[in-house]
Write a protein that holds these residues in place. Structure first.
Motif, PDB file in Angstrom:
ATOM      1  N   ALA A 141      47.747  28.141  32.790  1.00 57.94           N
ATOM      2  CA  ALA A 141      48.230  29.099  31.789  1.00 57.94           C
ATOM      3  C   ALA A 141      47.942  28.579  30.391  1.00 57.94           C
ATOM      4  O   ALA A 141      47.580  29.338  29.490  1.00 57.94           O
ATOM      5  CB  ALA A 141      49.732  29.328  31.970  1.00 57.94           C
ATOM      6  N   PHE A 142      48.093  27.258  30.211  1.00 58.48           N
ATOM      7  CA  PHE A 142      47.856  26.670  28.890  1.00 58.48           C
ATOM      8  C   PHE A 142      46.374  26.446  28.604  1.00 58.48           C
ATOM      9  O   PHE A 142      45.928  26.567  27.472  1.00 58.48           O
ATOM     10  CB  PHE A 142      48.567  25.319  28.779  1.00 58.48           C
ATOM     11  N   LEU A 174      53.045  25.450  41.443  1.00 55.21           N
ATOM     12  CA  LEU A 174      53.721  25.754  40.180  1.00 55.21           C
ATOM     13  C   LEU A 174      53.094  24.990  39.028  1.00 55.21           C
ATOM     14  O   LEU A 174      52.806  25.538  37.951  1.00 55.21           O
ATOM     15  CB  LEU A 174      55.212  25.402  40.295  1.00 55.21           C
ATOM     16  N   ASN A 175      52.844  23.689  39.256  1.00 60.72           N
ATOM     17  CA  ASN A 175      52.297  22.866  38.183  1.00 60.72           C
ATOM     18  C   ASN A 175      50.864  23.278  37.842  1.00 60.72           C
ATOM     19  O   ASN A 175      50.488  23.349  36.669  1.00 60.72           O
ATOM     20  CB  ASN A 175      52.364  21.389  38.549  1.00 60.72           C
ATOM     21  N   SER A 219      49.596  26.205  38.268  1.00 53.94           N
ATOM     22  CA  SER A 219      49.692  27.489  37.569  1.00 53.94           C
ATOM     23  C   SER A 219      50.044  27.273  36.108  1.00 53.94           C
ATOM     24  O   SER A 219      49.505  27.920  35.214  1.00 53.94           O
ATOM     25  CB  SER A 219      50.762  28.368  38.223  1.00 53.94           C
ATOM     26  N   ASN A 220      50.944  26.325  35.864  1.00 54.92           N
ATOM     27  CA  ASN A 220      51.339  26.013  34.494  1.00 54.92           C
ATOM     28  C   ASN A 220      50.161  25.509  33.673  1.00 54.92           C
ATOM     29  O   ASN A 220      49.917  25.947  32.552  1.00 54.92           O
ATOM     30  CB  ASN A 220      52.413  24.921  34.500  1.00 54.92           C
ATOM     31  N   SER A 236      49.160  38.906  34.296  1.00 54.20           N
ATOM     32  CA  SER A 236      49.147  37.823  35.271  1.00 54.20           C
ATOM     33  C   SER A 236      48.959  38.396  36.661  1.00 54.20           C
ATOM     34  O   SER A 236      49.185  39.584  36.913  1.00 54.20           O
ATOM     35  CB  SER A 236      50.443  37.027  35.203  1.00 54.20           C
ATOM     36  N   ASN A 240      50.036  16.976  30.806  1.00 54.07           N
ATOM     37  CA  ASN A 240      50.927  17.390  31.876  1.00 54.07           C
ATOM     38  C   ASN A 240      51.298  16.198  32.765  1.00 54.07           C
ATOM     39  O   ASN A 240      52.467  15.968  33.062  1.00 54.07           O
ATOM     40  CB  ASN A 240      50.215  18.485  32.689  1.00 54.07           C
TER      41      ASN A 240
END
Lengths: 326, 258
Positions: free
Chosen positions: A47-48, A40-41, A43-44, A163, A289
């Motif tokens: 994305a940015f 999840l992290n 992927s986050n 996505s 992050n």
């Protein structure tokens, strides 16, 4: 060049030291918080990453030619605001609206470039003024309010912000844009005739001009490219979150310049590295992050970001000195 | 054979007449020194020849043919290569990339500025050139120019001018900021350039250097050419007095007699 010599010059190169620091940082964050490397992290972060990274590619080329652009954050905000307004209030077709956004970015870059090269005002002052004009325009045409959320899937949305899942990772098509544009930028700077010109202009403009290199034209096109990339990044971001805000991208100009110089590109021109910029973009993304994950208070985290950037720059300066001495 | 002939060149900046009726000729395989005090018009003259700005009036002939020089590219295409003091090379680029800056060998030339450099050819040509001018032992074509000494940089800049078979090589203060040994190296190099058949126009402040390498001396003062002599026919003191204008009458007579 003998292998040993080549290896030592690789180790001394700024992008290599940045890479080592990036790996160390990633390791520290991963050990400090095991969620850091969770799907999840990651992927986050992914994305940015492309949104600032795409602007950083243009900024690297511009800095290598000896100029820079402070208006990228404002363009990042204005381009999607204009496109969305045309679509929502003017009932324009999304494709035509995007074309209008593209023309706007080209115009902003061209004005920056023409004033810098033809009137001879430093790019710091010109693009600082442009930042105010562009941000002001975004605030005025929206009256300061974010636009209504716009969520109509279509070709362009899929193209820029679609996505897909790889196992438990979720990636956006913007990652492909970033990878593709990175490869193109590496090619330009290292292998193309244009890259030779860009480095030469930033290194010694008079020498380049004396050899018949059209320095002004190259700079103007680089300003245009940087503006267009900022607008593209803004569109990707707006499509991803299905909304456009007049304050989007505030402060991005400094974040992007930090990514570029942390990667080893010289602020004074002549020496640029796209690989370094990619490392720099990854590093700033990971820092932002990671320090939140490991529990640094949100309001304090700019202190750490600033200190890490400063440490990187000191390291580059020392390496540079060392190389000059040997 | 006259390689370069300038006839009555004139150039003004506002009300300042930087160049008034300057005429000179440069023959094949000779070194001509252009002397003069600061503000005498030397820089204006060479900038006009190298295409930095256009002349107001006058004519330029290259190998007997009348030409017009409107840009640095025009001058280069006519075989006139200028090496400006301290500003000729990009320090962050390699020797090889500097040697071909602006005239890069590429593959797929139809791609224009996006065409890939022909790196193999670039490196090979650079090594050959360094070998031919006798500085290959010390220098690697991939080395960055920022790692070179001032004398080495001048040698590279001059080699670059030679490689394009330049008819005329203009050297603007080539020994400025150089040490004694490096200065001699560069002057020796200038002689070799001449012996290879190139014509050299040497701009300098240092009269001693002139007597070491030049065949002829041309002196400028206040935008005009005031004297022209072969080195064998003159001496250091005479030239010095012409430059400073210590003995105007003798000098004018001399100039008229030419």
């Amino acid at each position: 060049m003998p292998v040993g010599k080549r290896r030592s010059s690789l180790i001394r190169s700024p992008q290599f030291s940045s890479l080592v620091i990036l790996i160390v940082l990633l390791a520290v964050f991963a050990i400090a918080d095991r969620n850091f490397l969770s799907p999840l992290n990651i992927s986050n972060m992914m994305a940015f990453l492309p949104e600032l990274g795409i602007i950083a590619l243009g900024m690297t080329l511009l800095l290598t030619a000896g100029e820079f652009d402070l208006s990228v954050g404002a363009v990042f905000g204005l381009a999607p605001v204009l496109v969305m307004l045309l679509v929502q209030n003017g009932n324009w077709d999304i494709g035509v609206a995007l074309l209008a956004g593209l023309l706007l970015c080209i115009a902003i870059g061209a004005i920056n470039g023409l004033i810098v090269t033809k009137i001879g005002i430093s790019s710091f002052l010109v693009t600082l003024s442009m930042l105010l004009v562009v941000r002001g325009a975004a605030l005025y045409i929206t009256q300061g309010f974010p636009l209504k959320s716009w969520d109509q899937p279509g070709f362009f949305v899929t193209l820029l912000a679609g996505s897909f899942n790889v196992g438990s990772f979720r990636f956006y098509t913007s990652l492909w844009w970033f990878i593709g544009l990175s490869v193109f930028a590496i090619y330009i700077l290292r292998y193309a005739k244009l890259g030779n010109w860009i480095s030469a202009i930033g290194s010694n403009r008079n020498a380049a001009v004396a050899r018949g290199v059209p320095a002004d034209a190259v700079k103007i096109w680089l300003f245009i490219a940087t503006s267009v990339l900022a607008g593209l990044a803004g569109m990707i971001s707006a499509f991803r979150i299905s909304a456009a805000s007049p304050v989007a991208g505030t402060g991005y100009e400094l974040e992007v310049i930090a990514m570029v110089v942390v990667g080893g590109t010289a602020l004074t021109g002549g020496r640029g590295t796209i690989l370094g910029t990619i490392v720099g973009a990854l590093m700033l993304r990971a820092i932002r992050n990671g320090i939140v994950l490991i529990g640094v208070p949100g309001l304090a985290y700019n202190i750490f970001v600033g200190l890490i950037i400063l440490a990187m720059l000191i390291l580059h300066a020392l390496l540079q000195k060392n190389a000059a001495r040997s | 054979m006259d390689v370069l002939r300038l006839q009555n060149l004139q150039k003004s900046f506002g009300s300042v007449r930087a160049l008034k009726n300057a005429s000179l000729t440069l023959r094949e395989g000779e070194v001509v020194a252009l002397l003069g005090d600061n503000g005498a018009g030397k820089s204006t003259l060479i900038k006009a020849i190298s295409g930095v700005f256009p002349i107001d009036r006058g004519e330029i002939f290259v190998r007997g043919e009348k030409v017009s020089i409107r840009s640095t590219r025009d001058a280069m295409d006519l075989g006139i290569e200028t090496i400006h003091q301290d500003t000729s090379l990009a320090p962050d680029l390699s020797i090889a990339r500097n040697l071909f800056l602006g005239r890069e060998p590429v593959n797929f030339g139809w791609l224009g500025v996006f065409a890939p450099l022909d790196l193999a050819k670039l490196r090979k040509a650079a090594s050959e050139l360094l070998k031919r001018v006798g500085i290959s032992k010390k220098l690697d074509a991939d080395a960055l120019v920022s790692t070179l000494s001032g004398g080495e940089r001048q040698s590279i800049a001059i080699s670059r001018a030679m490689q394009f078979a330049a008819k005329v090589i203009i050297l603007d203060e080539p020994t400025n900021n150089l040490g004694v040994e490096e200065t001699h190296g560069v002057l020796r190099f200038v002689k070799e350039v001449r012996d290879a058949g190139h014509s050299v126009l040497l701009i300098t402040h240092n009269i001693h250097h002139v007597f070491q390498v030049a065949d002829r001396i041309i002196v400028m003062r206040r935008g005009e050419i005031v004297a022209e002599q072969t080195v064998a026919d003159t001496d250091l003191l005479t030239v010095e007095s012409i430059i400073t204008g210590a003995d105007m009458s003798a000098l004018l007579k001399e100039a008229r007699a030419k």
